[in-house]
Motif scaffolding. Structure first.
Motif, PDB file in Angstrom:
ATOM      1  N   LEU A  69     -43.785 -15.522 -14.106  1.00 16.30           N
ATOM      2  CA  LEU A  69     -43.486 -14.583 -15.272  1.00 16.30           C
ATOM      3  C   LEU A  69     -42.775 -13.102 -14.210  1.00 16.30           C
ATOM      4  CD1 LEU A  69     -46.455 -12.074 -16.803  1.00 16.30           C
ATOM      5  CD2 LEU A  69     -44.950 -10.636 -15.926  1.00 16.30           C
ATOM      6  N   TYR A  88     -50.890 -15.418 -21.154  1.00 13.61           N
ATOM      7  CA  TYR A  88     -50.066 -15.864 -20.165  1.00 13.61           C
ATOM      8  C   TYR A  88     -50.178 -17.245 -19.405  1.00 13.61           C
ATOM      9  CZ  TYR A  88     -47.587 -11.022 -21.390  1.00 13.61           C
ATOM     10  OH  TYR A  88     -47.312 -10.036 -22.469  1.00 13.61           O
ATOM     11  N   LEU A  90     -41.942 -17.035 -18.123  1.00 18.10           N
ATOM     12  CA  LEU A  90     -41.979 -16.025 -19.408  1.00 18.10           C
ATOM     13  C   LEU A  90     -41.277 -14.761 -18.744  1.00 18.10           C
ATOM     14  CD1 LEU A  90     -45.517 -15.733 -21.611  1.00 18.10           C
ATOM     15  CD2 LEU A  90     -44.379 -13.322 -20.244  1.00 18.10           C
ATOM     16  N   ILE A 126     -49.193 -20.279 -19.550  1.00 18.85           N
ATOM     17  CA  ILE A 126     -47.131 -21.490 -18.530  1.00 18.85           C
ATOM     18  C   ILE A 126     -48.389 -21.906 -17.611  1.00 18.85           C
ATOM     19  CG2 ILE A 126     -46.869 -19.834 -16.306  1.00 18.85           C
ATOM     20  CD1 ILE A 126     -46.584 -17.390 -17.261  1.00 18.85           C
TER      21      ILE A 126
END
Length: 213
Positions: A149, A139, A112, A143
């Protein structure tokens, strides 16, 4: 930064629903069906006009990408580019980043990207920052366990806040730079956003991190 209204935006979006999703329902765990090939899937939250995500998709045909943006005017500009380029590994999404777990399945995303997010500097707006704990929780859910990230900003206050927020959440940092463009190793394959180029030319340092849950 909110863009001026684009009178042509709605018509362009409605005419290209093969390239853009509008508040999709029932797509959790099914985003791979939007692409020609089943490949690792990456998401950018807040794609703006789309220079970063289109350049990233062109440079990495082995991956699939979703550009997510809440502003209709901004994503319409990105859609205009995609209508011309027709990148097979790029899909657009017009929706709000606060509801990611409603849009994506658990462990559906390989990585991300957060690029130059609104800093929301006032304390009372902390919950709107895209690195606030409630966003990090989402997230983490979407993920994959071995995913990551990546975050870039010119705003020192937001970067410091994000480091603390992520650390308190238990995230682990893989890469950190307080001056990305002067870090030869990290900047070697860096793809710039429109804002990044603008800010760096004015002498602003670009802060960067890569982290995982």
């Amino acid at each position: 930064m909110r863009l001026r209204n684009k009178p042509w935006a709605k018509d362009m979006i409605n005419e290209n629903l093969d390239l853009i999703s509008i508040q999709p329902e029932g797509m959790q765990g099914k985003w791979k069906s939007k692409f020609e090939k089943e490949q690792p899937l990456f998401l950018e939250v807040g794609s703006g006009k789309g220079r970063f995500i289109t350049d990233l998709a062109k440079a990495n045909p082995q991956n699939n990408y979703i550009a997510m943006e809440v502003q209709e005017g901004a994503i319409a500009l990105l859609l205009k580019k995609q209508v011309e380029m027709r990148l097979p590994n790029l899909q657009l999404l017009l929706d709000n980043g606060s509801k990611l777990t409603e849009l994506f399945g658990e462990n559906e995303i390989d990585g991300l990207y957060l690029n130059f997010s609104d800093p929301w500097p006032k304390t009372r707006h902390e919950k709107r920052r895209l690195t606030y704990k409630a966003f990090l929780q989402q997230y983490k859910a979407i993920i994959k366990d071995d995913g990551y990230l990546r975050f870039k900003t010119d705003n020192q206050g937001l970067f410091e806040y994000s480091l603390i927020s992520m650390n308190n959440f238990g995230m682990k940092f893989d890469e950190i730079s307080l001056d990305l463009h002067n870090n030869e190793a990290l900047n070697q394959n860096n793809i710039q956003t429109e804002y990044e180029e603008k800010f760096s030319k004015k002498g602003f340092r670009i802060n960067y991190l890569k982290a995982h849950f």
